[in-house]
Design a protein around this motif. Structure first.
Motif, PDB file in Angstrom:
ATOM      1  N   TYR A  25       9.081  -8.566  -4.031  1.00 26.37           N
ATOM      2  CA  TYR A  25      10.239  -7.812  -4.554  1.00 26.37           C
ATOM      3  C   TYR A  25      10.698  -8.204  -5.946  1.00 26.37           C
ATOM      4  N   PHE A  44      -1.517   0.821   3.388  1.00 27.54           N
ATOM      5  CA  PHE A  44      -1.334   0.859   4.839  1.00 27.54           C
ATOM      6  C   PHE A  44      -0.623   2.143   5.257  1.00 27.54           C
ATOM      7  N   ASN A  49       4.283   7.971   8.956  1.00 26.67           N
ATOM      8  CA  ASN A  49       3.200   8.597   8.171  1.00 26.67           C
ATOM      9  C   ASN A  49       2.169   9.227   9.101  1.00 26.67           C
ATOM     10  N   GLY A  81      15.118   0.145   4.988  1.00 28.73           N
ATOM     11  CA  GLY A  81      13.761   0.210   4.418  1.00 28.73           C
ATOM     12  C   GLY A  81      13.086   1.545   4.700  1.00 28.73           C
ATOM     13  N   GLY A  83      11.095   3.406   3.089  1.00 34.99           N
ATOM     14  CA  GLY A  83       9.728   3.624   2.594  1.00 34.99           C
ATOM     15  C   GLY A  83       9.610   4.874   1.743  1.00 34.99           C
ATOM     16  N   TYR A 110      19.090   2.186   2.942  1.00 36.59           N
ATOM     17  CA  TYR A 110      19.165   0.839   2.401  1.00 36.59           C
ATOM     18  C   TYR A 110      17.765   0.464   1.938  1.00 36.59           C
ATOM     19  N   LYS A 112      15.297  -1.637  -1.065  1.00 36.68           N
ATOM     20  CA  LYS A 112      15.254  -2.648  -2.122  1.00 36.68           C
ATOM     21  C   LYS A 112      14.290  -2.301  -3.258  1.00 36.68           C
ATOM     22  N   SER A 113      13.295  -1.469  -2.952  1.00 34.58           N
ATOM     23  CA  SER A 113      12.271  -1.156  -3.954  1.00 34.58           C
ATOM     24  C   SER A 113      12.752  -0.025  -4.861  1.00 34.58           C
ATOM     25  N   LEU A 116      10.365   3.072  -4.603  1.00 37.13           N
ATOM     26  CA  LEU A 116      10.506   3.825  -3.346  1.00 37.13           C
ATOM     27  C   LEU A 116      11.853   4.565  -3.328  1.00 37.13           C
ATOM     28  N   ASN A 148      12.101   0.879  10.971  1.00 35.86           N
ATOM     29  CA  ASN A 148      10.704   0.868  11.406  1.00 35.86           C
ATOM     30  C   ASN A 148       9.926   0.028  10.405  1.00 35.86           C
ATOM     31  N   GLU A 149       9.263  -0.993  10.897  1.00 35.40           N
ATOM     32  CA  GLU A 149       8.539  -1.940  10.036  1.00 35.40           C
ATOM     33  C   GLU A 149       9.418  -2.443   8.891  1.00 35.40           C
ATOM     34  N   ASP A 152       9.312  -6.823   9.496  1.00 42.48           N
ATOM     35  CA  ASP A 152       8.061  -7.511   9.136  1.00 42.48           C
ATOM     36  C   ASP A 152       7.896  -7.656   7.630  1.00 42.48           C
ATOM     37  N   ALA A 153       8.676  -6.885   6.883  1.00 43.03           N
ATOM     38  CA  ALA A 153       8.553  -6.921   5.418  1.00 43.03           C
ATOM     39  C   ALA A 153       9.487  -7.964   4.797  1.00 43.03           C
ATOM     40  N   LEU A 154      10.254  -8.663   5.632  1.00 40.79           N
ATOM     41  CA  LEU A 154      11.193  -9.656   5.099  1.00 40.79           C
ATOM     42  C   LEU A 154      10.530 -11.035   5.077  1.00 40.79           C
ATOM     43  N   GLU A 214      20.123 -10.644   6.766  1.00 42.84           N
ATOM     44  CA  GLU A 214      20.343  -9.189   6.841  1.00 42.84           C
ATOM     45  C   GLU A 214      20.992  -8.852   8.188  1.00 42.84           C
TER      46      GLU A 214
HETATM   47  C1  LIG Z   1       6.645  -1.710   5.592  1.00 44.95           C
HETATM   48  S1  LIG Z   1       7.771  -0.723   4.750  1.00 44.95           S
HETATM   49  C2  LIG Z   1       8.307   0.405   6.035  1.00 44.95           C
HETATM   50  C3  LIG Z   1       8.781   1.721   5.496  1.00 44.95           C
HETATM   51  C4  LIG Z   1       9.222   2.774   6.506  1.00 44.95           C
HETATM   52  N1  LIG Z   1      10.284   2.312   7.335  1.00 44.95           N
HETATM   53  C5  LIG Z   1       8.070   3.261   7.333  1.00 44.95           C
HETATM   54  O1  LIG Z   1       8.021   2.979   8.518  1.00 44.95           O
HETATM   55  O2  LIG Z   1       7.197   3.957   6.772  1.00 44.95           O
HETATM   56  C6  LIG Z   1       9.184  -1.771   4.498  1.00 44.95           C
HETATM   57  C7  LIG Z   1      10.331  -1.103   3.798  1.00 44.95           C
HETATM   58  O3  LIG Z   1      11.459  -1.992   3.757  1.00 44.95           O
HETATM   59  C8  LIG Z   1      11.931  -2.098   2.405  1.00 44.95           C
HETATM   60  N2  LIG Z   1      12.618  -3.407   2.298  1.00 44.95           N
HETATM   61  C9  LIG Z   1      12.086  -4.622   2.457  1.00 44.95           C
HETATM   62  N3  LIG Z   1      13.024  -5.593   2.328  1.00 44.95           N
HETATM   63  C10 LIG Z   1      14.181  -4.964   2.128  1.00 44.95           C
HETATM   64  C11 LIG Z   1      15.526  -5.415   1.962  1.00 44.95           C
HETATM   65  N4  LIG Z   1      15.842  -6.713   1.985  1.00 44.95           N
HETATM   66  N5  LIG Z   1      16.478  -4.496   1.792  1.00 44.95           N
HETATM   67  C12 LIG Z   1      16.167  -3.174   1.798  1.00 44.95           C
HETATM   68  N6  LIG Z   1      14.912  -2.688   1.941  1.00 44.95           N
HETATM   69  C13 LIG Z   1      13.940  -3.564   2.104  1.00 44.95           C
HETATM   70  C14 LIG Z   1      10.670  -1.925   1.602  1.00 44.95           C
HETATM   71  O4  LIG Z   1      10.906  -1.673   0.251  1.00 44.95           O
HETATM   72  C15 LIG Z   1      10.049  -0.743   2.355  1.00 44.95           C
HETATM   73  O5  LIG Z   1      10.693   0.467   2.065  1.00 44.95           O
END
Ligand SMILES: C[S@@+](CC[C@H](N)C(=O)[O-])C[C@H]1O[C@@H](n2cnc3c(N)ncnc32)[C@H](O)[C@@H]1O
Length: 353
Positions: A25, A44, A49, A81, A83, A110, A112-113, A116, A148-149, A152-154, A214
Motif C-alpha cells: 500500500y 488473481f 469476479n 475493500g 476492489g 472503504y 485504501k487503493s 481501485l 470479501n477477501e 487476507d489483504a491486511l 480495523e
Molecule cells: C483481495 S482484494 C478484494 C476485493 C473485493 N472485495 C473482491 O472480492 O473482489 C482486497 C481489497 O481490500 C482493499 N484494502 C486492503 N487493505 C485495506 C484497508 N486497510 N482499508 C481499506 N481497503 C483496504 C484493497 O485495496 C482491495 O480493494
C-alpha cells in the motif's frame, strides 16, 4: 535501481507487517496503488469476479438482515475493500428488486487503493454510494459491514517459539534485496499472543495486528449502533500455528521476496482467532461455515435453476462451471469460510443455522 529499492530506500530493518504494508500500500510504489489486479489480465480472481450470482446471494442475505432489524428507514451498508466494484454494482442492481431496502440503504465504500477507488468512482455512479477514509466517521446505524477477501489483504506479524523464547520476524535490506530475520519479541507483544492462546503450540505464529486495529473500530460501531459484520475469506480452522504467507503474480505462485511491489501477498485467515477477537470485543459470533454451505443455504442452486431456463447450452455450461468453482469442496467451496459477528441483542442468523 528498480522500484523495490525506491520503496525501501534508506530502510534498515522493519517488522514483517510494516514491510507488507509498504509493499502492498505504499502511496507510490505499493502493489495495490499501481494496477487493477483482478481478472484474467490481472493476478488473481475473486468470487464477485467469478459470478454475479455470488453477489446476489449476499444481497439477499442483506435484505433479510434489514427485515430482521425491523426495516429501518436508514441502513448503512459498508463494503470493506470493494476492489474493482464488481460486488457493489450487482448489489445496487439486485436491490432495485427490493424497493423498500433500496430506499433505506446507504452504501459506504472503504478503500485504501487510489487506483481501485478511481475505478470504483467511475463505475459506481449512484446517489446511494459514497466513500469514507476512516470508519470512525460513520456515525449512524444500524450498520452491516461486509468484506470479501478483505482480511487476507491486511498485513500480519509472524513469530517463532524457540526453546520457550519468542522471536518476531523482520525484513532486513541488503544490496537492494530483502532477507527475513528474527529478533527477540517485546514483552507487550508476547502478552498479546499469550492472551489468545497462540503460544501453546510450536510453529510459526501469525498475529493480525493491522486486522485487529480495523476490527476494533468495526466492533465499536456494531456495539454502539447495532448490526453486524460478514466476512468471507480463505482460511483455516486448525488450532495449529502455520506459516500461511503467500504471494501470487499473473495467477501463479511467487516467492515472497521476489517481484516486491508487483505481486500480491496475502495470508490465510485463522478463523478461530478472529472469533475470539470478536467475542473479546463483546460481539456474538455464529458458527464458522464454508462458502459452499453459505451459498447453498442462500439458495444458489435454486437461483441457478431459474437462470438456466432462459439460457442456451453454452451459457448453461458457463454458469455451471462458475457455480462449481464457487461451491465445489476442492475449488473455493471449502477453503473459503464465512464468519458473521453481530451485536449481542441481534438474533439474525440466516444461513448459519
Ligand atoms: C483481495 S482484494 C478484494 C476485493 C473485493 N472485495 C473482491 O472480492 O473482489 C482486497 C481489497 O481490500 C482493499 N484494502 C486492503 N487493505 C485495506 C484497508 N486497510 N482499508 C481499506 N481497503 C483496504 C484493497 O485495496 C482491495 O480493494
Amino acid at each position: 535501481m528498480g522500484k523495490i529499492d525506491k520503496i525501501f530506500l534508506n530502510s534498515k530493518i522493519m517488522s514483517l507487517d510494516l514491510f507488507l504494508e509498504k509493499t502492498l500500500y505504499d502511496k507510490k510504489f505499493g502493489y495495490y496503488q499501481k494496477k487493477n489486479p483482478f481478472g484474467k489480465t490481472g493476478d488473481f480472481v475473486t468470487a464477485p469476479n467469478i459470478s454475479n450470482i455470488f453477489c446476489e446471494m449476499i444481497t439477499v442475505w442483506v435484505v433479510s438482515f434489514w427485515e430482521n432489524l425491523k426495516k429501518p428507514k436508514r441502513l448503512n451498508f459498508v463494503e470493506l475493500g470493494p476492489g474493482n466494484g464488481d460486488f457493489c454494482e450487482i448489489l445496487i442492481k439486485t436491490l432495485k428488486n427490493f424497493p423498500e431496502v433500496y430506499d433505506s440503504i446507504n452504501i459506504i465504500l472503504y478503500e485504501k487503493s487510489y487506483i481501485l477507488k478511481k475505478i470504483q468512482k467511475k463505475r459506481l455512479v449512484s446517489e446511494k454510494v459514497s466513500w469514507v477514509d476512516n470508519l470512525k466517521n460513520i456515525k449512524s446505524g444500524p450498520i452491516i459491514f461486509f468484506g470479501n477477501e478483505f482480511l487476507d489483504a491486511l498485513p500480519i506479524k509472524q513469530f517463532k517459539k524457540i526453546n520457550n523464547n519468542i522471536f518476531e520476524k523482520y525484513a532486513n535490506f541488503k544490496n537492494g534485496k530483502v532477507e527475513f530475520v528474527y529478533k527477540k519479541a517485546v514483552k507487550k507483544q508476547i502478552a498479546k499472543l499469550r492472551s489468545y492462546g497462540l503460544l501453546k503450540n510450536e510453529g510459526v505464529i501469525e498475529y493480525p495486528e493491522y486486522g485487529f486495529k480495523e476490527l476494533n473500530i468495526i466492533c465499536k460501531k456494531i456495539n454502539k449502533l447495532n448490526g453486524g459484520a460478514l466476512f468471507i475469506d480463505y482460511g483455516y480452522e486448525l488450532k495449529k500455528n502455520i506459516d500461511t504467507l503467500q504471494s501470487v503474480i499473473k495467477h501463479n505462485y511467487n516467492k515472497i521476496d521476489q517481484n516486491i511491489g508487483n505481486a500480491d501477498i496475502t495470508s490465510l485467515i485463522n478463523f478461530p482467532l478472529y472469533k475470539q477477537y470478536f467475542n473479546v470485543n463483546n460481539l456474538n459470533v455464529e458458527n464458522i461455515i464454508t462458502q459452499s454451505q453459505f451459498l447453498q443455504k442462500m439458495g444458489i442452486i435454486e437461483r441457478a435453476n431459474i437462470l438456466r431456463k432462459k439460457m442456451n447450452l453454452s451459457e448453461k455450461t458457463n454458469l455451471n462451471q462458475r457455480i462449481k468453482r464457487l461451491i465445489h469442496p476442492k475449488m473455493m467451496g471449502e477453503n473459503f469460510k464465512v464468519i458473521f459477528a453481530k451485536n449481542k441483542k441481534c438474533d439474525f442468523s440466516l444461513a448459519f443455522k
